[in-house]
Design a protein around this motif. Structure first.
Motif, PDB file in Angstrom:
ATOM      1  N   VAL A  70       0.843  -1.204   0.000  1.00 23.56           N
ATOM      2  CA  VAL A  70       0.000   0.000   0.000  1.00 23.56           C
ATOM      3  C   VAL A  70       0.876   1.252   0.000  1.00 23.56           C
ATOM      4  CG1 VAL A  70      -1.925  -1.198   1.094  1.00 23.56           C
ATOM      5  CG2 VAL A  70      -0.314   0.034   2.521  1.00 23.56           C
ATOM      6  N   ASN A  71       2.031   1.166   0.608  1.00 25.97           N
ATOM      7  CA  ASN A  71       2.959   2.295   0.598  1.00 25.97           C
ATOM      8  C   ASN A  71       3.643   2.448  -0.759  1.00 25.97           C
ATOM      9  OD1 ASN A  71       3.331   3.699   3.363  1.00 25.97           O
ATOM     10  ND2 ASN A  71       3.037   1.540   3.858  1.00 25.97           N
ATOM     11  N   LEU A  72       4.035   1.331  -1.359  1.00 24.74           N
ATOM     12  CA  LEU A  72       4.656   1.407  -2.685  1.00 24.74           C
ATOM     13  C   LEU A  72       3.648   1.943  -3.696  1.00 24.74           C
ATOM     14  CD1 LEU A  72       6.885  -1.812  -2.873  1.00 24.74           C
ATOM     15  CD2 LEU A  72       7.393   0.475  -1.954  1.00 24.74           C
ATOM     16  N   SER A  73       2.369   1.676  -3.452  1.00 27.20           N
ATOM     17  CA  SER A  73       1.320   2.207  -4.317  1.00 27.20           C
ATOM     18  C   SER A  73       1.260   3.731  -4.203  1.00 27.20           C
ATOM     19  CB  SER A  73      -0.021   1.575  -3.934  1.00 27.20           C
ATOM     20  OG  SER A  73      -1.063   2.106  -4.716  1.00 27.20           O
ATOM     21  N   ASP A  74       1.399   4.248  -2.985  1.00 32.16           N
ATOM     22  CA  ASP A  74       1.442   5.707  -2.802  1.00 32.16           C
ATOM     23  C   ASP A  74       2.652   6.310  -3.512  1.00 32.16           C
ATOM     24  OD1 ASP A  74      -0.870   6.319  -1.338  1.00 32.16           O
ATOM     25  OD2 ASP A  74       0.043   5.675   0.539  1.00 32.16           O
ATOM     26  N   LEU A  75       3.795   5.652  -3.400  1.00 30.20           N
ATOM     27  CA  LEU A  75       4.997   6.159  -4.085  1.00 30.20           C
ATOM     28  C   LEU A  75       4.795   6.113  -5.598  1.00 30.20           C
ATOM     29  CD1 LEU A  75       8.017   4.695  -2.050  1.00 30.20           C
ATOM     30  CD2 LEU A  75       6.989   6.973  -1.901  1.00 30.20           C
ATOM     31  N   ALA A  76       4.174   5.035  -6.087  1.00 30.05           N
ATOM     32  CA  ALA A  76       3.926   4.910  -7.532  1.00 30.05           C
ATOM     33  C   ALA A  76       3.056   6.059  -8.017  1.00 30.05           C
ATOM     34  CB  ALA A  76       3.260   3.565  -7.836  1.00 30.05           C
ATOM     35  N   ALA A  77       2.058   6.420  -7.201  1.00 33.07           N
ATOM     36  CA  ALA A  77       1.143   7.502  -7.584  1.00 33.07           C
ATOM     37  C   ALA A  77       1.862   8.844  -7.653  1.00 33.07           C
ATOM     38  CB  ALA A  77      -0.018   7.580  -6.597  1.00 33.07           C
ATOM     39  N   MET A  78       3.027   8.923  -7.018  1.00 32.03           N
ATOM     40  CA  MET A  78       3.827  10.152  -7.065  1.00 32.03           C
ATOM     41  C   MET A  78       4.885  10.082  -8.169  1.00 32.03           C
ATOM     42  SD  MET A  78       2.508  11.882  -4.573  1.00 32.03           S
ATOM     43  CE  MET A  78       3.635  13.268  -4.433  1.00 32.03           C
ATOM     44  N   GLY A  79       4.944   8.976  -8.866  1.00 30.32           N
ATOM     45  CA  GLY A  79       5.976   8.785  -9.879  1.00 30.32           C
ATOM     46  C   GLY A  79       7.343   8.535  -9.282  1.00 30.32           C
ATOM     47  N   ALA A  80       7.363   8.083  -8.027  1.00 32.15           N
ATOM     48  CA  ALA A  80       8.639   7.900  -7.343  1.00 32.15           C
ATOM     49  C   ALA A  80       9.181   6.476  -7.508  1.00 32.15           C
ATOM     50  CB  ALA A  80       8.485   8.220  -5.860  1.00 32.15           C
ATOM     51  N   GLU A  81      10.493   6.395  -7.507  1.00 33.31           N
ATOM     52  CA  GLU A  81      11.164   5.099  -7.547  1.00 33.31           C
ATOM     53  C   GLU A  81      11.410   4.690  -6.096  1.00 33.31           C
ATOM     54  OE1 GLU A  81      14.935   5.497  -9.508  1.00 33.31           O
ATOM     55  OE2 GLU A  81      15.686   3.691  -8.525  1.00 33.31           O
ATOM     56  N   PRO A  82      10.815   3.580  -5.639  1.00 30.01           N
ATOM     57  CA  PRO A  82      10.956   3.219  -4.228  1.00 30.01           C
ATOM     58  C   PRO A  82      12.382   2.792  -3.901  1.00 30.01           C
ATOM     59  CG  PRO A  82       9.814   1.476  -5.423  1.00 30.01           C
ATOM     60  CD  PRO A  82      10.029   2.603  -6.410  1.00 30.01           C
ATOM     61  N   GLY A  83      12.775   3.008  -2.632  1.00 31.09           N
ATOM     62  CA  GLY A  83      14.133   2.618  -2.260  1.00 31.09           C
ATOM     63  C   GLY A  83      14.254   2.065  -0.851  1.00 31.09           C
ATOM     64  N   TRP A  84      13.521   2.640   0.097  1.00 27.48           N
ATOM     65  CA  TRP A  84      13.751   2.301   1.486  1.00 27.48           C
ATOM     66  C   TRP A  84      12.430   2.217   2.252  1.00 27.48           C
ATOM     67  CZ3 TRP A  84      15.472   6.840  -0.894  1.00 27.48           C
ATOM     68  CH2 TRP A  84      16.767   6.775  -1.432  1.00 27.48           C
ATOM     69  N   ALA A  85      12.437   1.467   3.336  1.00 28.60           N
ATOM     70  CA  ALA A  85      11.226   1.352   4.153  1.00 28.60           C
ATOM     71  C   ALA A  85      11.575   1.221   5.622  1.00 28.60           C
ATOM     72  CB  ALA A  85      10.394   0.152   3.701  1.00 28.60           C
ATOM     73  N   LEU A  86      10.654   1.712   6.459  1.00 34.66           N
ATOM     74  CA  LEU A  86      10.719   1.540   7.911  1.00 34.66           C
ATOM     75  C   LEU A  86       9.466   0.798   8.347  1.00 34.66           C
ATOM     76  CD1 LEU A  86      11.704   5.226   8.476  1.00 34.66           C
ATOM     77  CD2 LEU A  86      13.175   3.330   9.176  1.00 34.66           C
ATOM     78  N   LEU A  87       9.601  -0.017   9.364  1.00 32.34           N
ATOM     79  CA  LEU A  87       8.493  -0.881   9.781  1.00 32.34           C
ATOM     80  C   LEU A  87       8.231  -0.744  11.274  1.00 32.34           C
ATOM     81  CD1 LEU A  87       6.567  -3.351   9.482  1.00 32.34           C
ATOM     82  CD2 LEU A  87       8.596  -4.816   9.674  1.00 32.34           C
ATOM     83  N   ALA A  88       7.089  -0.160  11.632  1.00 33.50           N
ATOM     84  CA  ALA A  88       6.694  -0.076  13.035  1.00 33.50           C
ATOM     85  C   ALA A  88       5.668  -1.170  13.302  1.00 33.50           C
ATOM     86  CB  ALA A  88       6.107   1.298  13.344  1.00 33.50           C
ATOM     87  N   LEU A  89       6.056  -2.114  14.136  1.00 34.50           N
ATOM     88  CA  LEU A  89       5.254  -3.305  14.380  1.00 34.50           C
ATOM     89  C   LEU A  89       4.694  -3.269  15.793  1.00 34.50           C
ATOM     90  CD1 LEU A  89       7.087  -6.617  13.343  1.00 34.50           C
ATOM     91  CD2 LEU A  89       4.766  -5.901  12.749  1.00 34.50           C
TER      92      LEU A  89
END
Ligand code: ADP
Ligand code: MG
Length: 308
Positions: A70-89
């Motif tokens: 769902v986050n990569l989808s938000d980045l895609a909608a911005m035309g961004a190339e994904p690179g990094w992620a943080l995970l709060a569990l």
């Protein structure tokens, strides 16, 4: 039961794709990243709460996948190339088998999109998964919700309503169609399309709350309106064969497709992607749905809204 240390150790073994631009990943107080020069960082966060964003009993690997997707989808909608992620569990208990599967689902998707998990947080409480994703775009090149122009073709990727139908099947408690369930549990972020839309689309948004709801956000960003041709809405064969409704396509959430506005002349350039023109951006405010003969159709589906 695992300790917090052991949880972090387990996650550290499944961090997706290794990246040269991560100067410091998991293990310190914060990560250190080196974006490409001349680029801007694009950052977003999305939280999944058990029982709200996924049905109880969803496979842990699917939860891991979806939390990142769902986050990569938000980045895609911005035309961004994904690179990094943080995970709060936030976990009610530290179940090793659950965590292993969860981390595998997360890491497999991350690897596929060359995303590296660089940090996060682990706490105890009701099952909640919050992901922050970071991507990059050439400076000034991010796609926004604002920017559509009257006369633009309104287009959507993939098919609509599959996840809504899967959710309806799950609620009804009967047989669940595997293909539709995958659309709900394992959404595929449209990253390549988002990159292809850079410099071409005037405006873009991802469809997470339902087509109409997200379309309104897109056109209201410019004080514009739109006409949507109901018969053009893209539907999967499974959806059509399993009792999917127009309301599900218009109002069901969880599609994670891209909705965008661009000059019709740019459409042939997107032939490599699954893209359907569903209507036109207009100067007159509001959304008008029409049937195949152009007659107005009354639509009730409002889209999913928290606190609604
Ligand atoms: P701090 O107390 O400084 O916040 P922690 O001991 O909580 O650090 O975390 C140690 C390291 O593990 C940090 O680099 C943090 O980013 C990482 N980390 C903790 N939880 C997670 C998680 N769920 N996913 C990924 N990295 C995590
Ligand atoms: Mg610290």
């Amino acid at each position: 039961m695992l300790s917090e240390r052991e949880i972090i150790k387990l996650i550290t073994g499944k961090t997706g794709a290794p990246r040269d631009d991560v100067a410091l990943g998991i293990g310190d107080d914060a990560a250190v990243l080196q974006p490409r020069s001349g680029h801007e960082l694009v950052v977003c966060a999305d939280t999944l709460v058990a029982g709200v964003h996924f049905p109880d009993g969803t496979a842990p690997s699917a939860i891991g996948h979806k939390a990142l997707a769902v986050n990569l989808s938000d980045l895609a909608a911005m035309g961004a190339e994904p690179g990094w992620a943080l995970l709060a569990l936030t976990l009610p208990e530290a179940d090793e088998a659950w965590l292993r599967e969860f981390a595998t689902g997360f890491s497999e998707l991350a690897t596929r999109f060359e995303v590296m998990l660089v940090g996060g947080d682990t706490t105890r409480g009701p099952l909640t998964v919050s992901v922050t994703a970071l991507g990059q775009v050439p400076a000034g090149g991010a796609l926004r919700r604002a920017g559509a122009r009257p006369g633009d073709a309104l287009c959507v990727s993939g098919t609509l309503g599959d996840a809504a139908l899967a959710l309806a099947q799950w609620r009804a408690g009967g047989v669940r169609d595997v293909e539709l369930a995958a659309r709900l549990d394992l959404p595929e972020p449209r990253v390549a399309l988002g990159l292809a839309l850079r410099g071409i689309a005037h405006a873009a948004i991802d469809v997470s709350d339902g087509l109409l709801s997200d379309l309104r956000k897109l056109i209201e960003a410019d004080g514009l309106g739109a006409t949507v041709e109901i018969e053009q809405l893209p539907r999967s064969e499974r959806f059509a064969a399993s009792g999917g409704t127009t309301e599900m396509m218009l109002g069901g959430g969880d599609d994670y497709e891209l909705l965008f506005a661009l000059p019709a002349a740019a459409l042939p350039g997107l032939a490599a992607h699954s893209v359907t023109r569903i209507g036109t951006v207009e100067a007159e405010r509001g959304v008008r749905c029409v049937d195949g003969t152009g007659r107005p159709v009354k639509v009730t589906a409002a889209g999913y809204e928290h606190f609604g």
